[in-house]
Design an enzyme around this catalytic site. Sequence first.
Site, mmCIF file in Angstrom:
data_model
loop_
_atom_site.group_PDB
_atom_site.id
_atom_site.type_symbol
_atom_site.label_atom_id
_atom_site.label_comp_id
_atom_site.label_asym_id
_atom_site.label_seq_id
_atom_site.Cartn_x
_atom_site.Cartn_y
_atom_site.Cartn_z
ATOM 1 N N HIS A 1 1.019 -1.088 -0.015
ATOM 2 C CA HIS A 1 0.003 -0.051 -0.074
ATOM 3 C C HIS A 1 0.908 1.398 0.057
ATOM 4 C CE1 HIS A 1 -3.713 2.408 1.285
ATOM 5 N NE2 HIS A 1 -2.825 3.140 1.763
ATOM 6 N N GLU A 2 2.001 1.280 0.831
ATOM 7 C CA GLU A 2 2.691 2.477 1.027
ATOM 8 C C GLU A 2 3.592 2.690 -0.446
ATOM 9 O OE1 GLU A 2 1.967 4.731 3.222
ATOM 10 O OE2 GLU A 2 0.602 3.362 4.462
ATOM 11 N N GLU B 1 -4.745 7.797 -2.851
ATOM 12 C CA GLU B 1 -5.175 6.435 -2.377
ATOM 13 C C GLU B 1 -5.458 5.586 -3.396
ATOM 14 O OE1 GLU B 1 -4.432 6.250 1.275
ATOM 15 O OE2 GLU B 1 -5.963 4.792 0.740
ATOM 16 N N HIS C 1 1.648 4.522 -2.892
ATOM 17 C CA HIS C 1 1.831 6.024 -2.581
ATOM 18 C C HIS C 1 3.399 6.349 -3.034
ATOM 19 C CE1 HIS C 1 -1.641 6.978 -0.502
ATOM 20 N NE2 HIS C 1 -1.475 5.896 0.559
#
Lengths: 501, 501
Positions: free
Chosen positions: B266-267, B296, B270
């Site tokens: 997830h990170e 997101e 980003h």
Amino acid sequence: MNEAHKEKLNELRSYIKELEYLNQAMGLIFWDMRVGIPKKAIEPRSEVIGYLSSESYKLETSDKVKEFIDYFEGVEGLDDVSKSMVENMKKNYEKTKKIPADRHREYTILASKSEVAWEDAKDKSDFEMFKPYLEKVVDFKEEFINYWGYEKNKYDTLLDFYEPSITVEKLDNIFGELRDAIVELLGKIKESKIKPRDDFFKKDFSKESQEEFGKFVVEKLGYDFDAGRIDESVHPFTINFGNKDVRITTKYLTNEFRSALFSTIHEGGHAIYEQDIPDELEGTGLGNGVSMGIHESQSRFYENIIGRSKEFWRYFYPEAQRRFPQFEGVSFEDFYRGINTVEPSLIRTEADELTYSLHVIIRYEIEKALINGKIQVGDLPGVWNEKYKEYLGVEPSSDAEGVLQDMHWSDGSFGYFPSYALGNIYGAQFLNKMKNDMPNMYEEIEKGNFKEIHNWLKENIHKHGAVYKPAELIKMVTGEELTAKYFIEYLNKKYTEIYEL
Amino acid sequence: MNEAHKEKLNELRSYIKELEYLNQAMGLIFWDMRVGIPKKAIEPRSEVIGYLSSESYKLETSDKVKEFIDYFEGVEGLDDVSKSMVENMKKNYEKTKKIPADRHREYTILASKSEVAWEDAKDKSDFEMFKPYLEKVVDFKEEFINYWGYEKNKYDTLLDFYEPSITVEKLDNIFGELRDAIVELLGKIKESKIKPRDDFFKKDFSKESQEEFGKFVVEKLGYDFDAGRIDESVHPFTINFGNKDVRITTKYLTNEFRSALFSTIHEGGHAIYEQDIPDELEGTGLGNGVSMGIHESQSRFYENIIGRSKEFWRYFYPEAQRRFPQFEGVSFEDFYRGINTVEPSLIRTEADELTYSLHVIIRYEIEKALINGKIQVGDLPGVWNEKYKEYLGVEPSSDAEGVLQDMHWSDGSFGYFPSYALGNIYGAQFLNKMKNDMPNMYEEIEKGNFKEIHNWLKENIHKHGAVYKPAELIKMVTGEELTAKYFIEYLNKKYTEIYEL
């Protein structure tokens, strides 16, 4: 002191605080650049540093500062801290203002190019590649000395940046005496039948086990991990952002036990100094160690005077043996001699406690001659090699292991080197007083009690931050002017015993 | 555009660059405070942050900015980047300037107190302790909305901070449709005979092995370790100081395999976004992701659409099995279902891919009602629990696992939550277009080739930084307005198959 003065003092402290905030931000960036920054960010991050330091420059040289200086010019009855704060601000202001801005800018550009040139030259072991840059750097320094002015000796002006109140006149005496004493002692050691072993230090020591032991030791000595941390970097250093965040770095060699450990203890000494600075000095510009020399006295005190003492290892050796099976069957005596081996060598940063000061004194003598025009940049390799032969009995086979080994000259840090030897001298003079005040100090060390020693250093040295000049401090603490006597006594006693002279 | 305009643009960019430098310095301090700062330094470091942010505030609201705004008011023919740069500066300037300085200061103080009160209240699971603070925060927000102004709905003004161009009108439609679809699908899943296993994820997984695997995966996906690093922190986050230093943090649970891995991916999503921002956007204020929602969309795209897909694990599962003996004998099908288990729960941050959006929509509906005065702060726990029961079929047994679970309201971040669900919706709409452009994308994933996907995201989304508003971007990239249609299709297809509906 009247209310108006008090108010102005508060205003000044708020002003200085802003400078401290900027410096702390820059400090953290600097730390990160050496400890964790990803490769591609190095160049852009330098721009951030550049921006912040130009902001800091603006604050240091603003008209506001001039107003403060003028205001306090005639004010009487300031306490020691306030007086020193004003003086310190004035000194920084004038040092900076006396250099024309364009010359300063040109010099900064030159210095960064010169650093790169030095690195290249060192890699290729070719002084000629570095020479043209170093010549320009020296020319700039001479020009700057003319702006700053000097009294007896040009080199005094440079010394003052690192060791306020130290002069060539004093150093010639102190360093001369120390040099002769070390050379004499070294001669005897070379004749000694004692040849310490150190093979057991060169086994395989995992990074993790070294790291744990290093942390264990510095915590015992008084380093506060709630106000600091230890990381790894190419060159060990200590950096602080205020007194609540004082970080150490170390470099681990898996085939040499002594390197990281003593470097951790050394940096730990610097760090304990900064951690002990009282909160009250925040916003004065004096909330840090007073000089490079006094700083080195603390790091070397912990590294050598304490850390290479018999009593220290009486306490720590059983623990080291428990953690490191590599020391199985190694007698205490062999271990102790092994960490105190004297061996004249070419590289300053690898030198032992005894010969280290000779490396420094050689650099001092060379710098002083260079800045006073007695020798030229082109003479450096020759002079260097001669002095190494004369004092240490060794001769570099290349510029890389000779005149090019240190980076200090590349960015013009002339006057810095003497601090390293001054640290030893201050340290032994402090030790002498400490032994008078605490006759049982070595017994306490043997018991693993370092609290009283730490407290002595804190009360006598650390708590003053940069309020008193080094010369004032040594007098206040020991009742005497700086003298090489105690360091010479210390060396003679210690090495006479180790080498059975 | 004439020379004078060009020069003024350059001047503006230099000005914005200074702001970026300050932000980068603050960013590094922020990172360090969460990753490595020693305990005692936390409080003094906040003062440094305070100083730097007041400097940044000065730059953002200076007369100089007003001059730039006035200058460019009538200038025609600006390119997209310059136009957006000027607009963005103007928007920030006005948003800040419209709030009276003393009210802003009071609000900042309240917000920090309110955060502390929230933490206490959450610890004690007592909403009443938090209520008086939250009431004041909401009052402030209402006052600020009056300063800022609004058109159709007060809440639009708050949404605009996180997702420019999104409005209540749009969200009511999109979220309403999505909510109904998920609730319906969830009902079917509850009836399904398929009950995925996940016991094998709850064995013992060492931190080191998880860390290595996480790094291995995100590097494959396109995260550049020469422009970033991964550390550990209490809450995972991504932070960047320019596009050359984009750092990720993760939290490792040694008794749960999925947590750190999917949070790292997830990170990583980003971070890849920020690493792809082109250098040309430096000094425009647009060199970052355009909105929370688009951000997101990238993180969730990598985490869920790619990272929880069958094809992804066709490639990675053999490697995972090689590294983790814990998966011995676990079939691919069981593993795949295990990472896609649907389980209505109380805590947003632990929710699965399907139910996650419901958590967000509940918060959206509550915030909208609160800001428009339809409900009062005192009604929150009751309304919260009702909605959880209605949409998810679960009911909090305490405020801590209900209305107090998130910190967002404590510092007044109303309008932030919708981004989390918008990310899912944007992501699926991008996916639909990507599949049209690259019909073989899932085959490539199965081969472990993520380059083309990365490149598609880079060319269509990342390279624009914040030049285009989210609504412009989604239209540019997909040719359509934002719609929940594709996300609903995606969910139905995926979970119908997994749960054999």
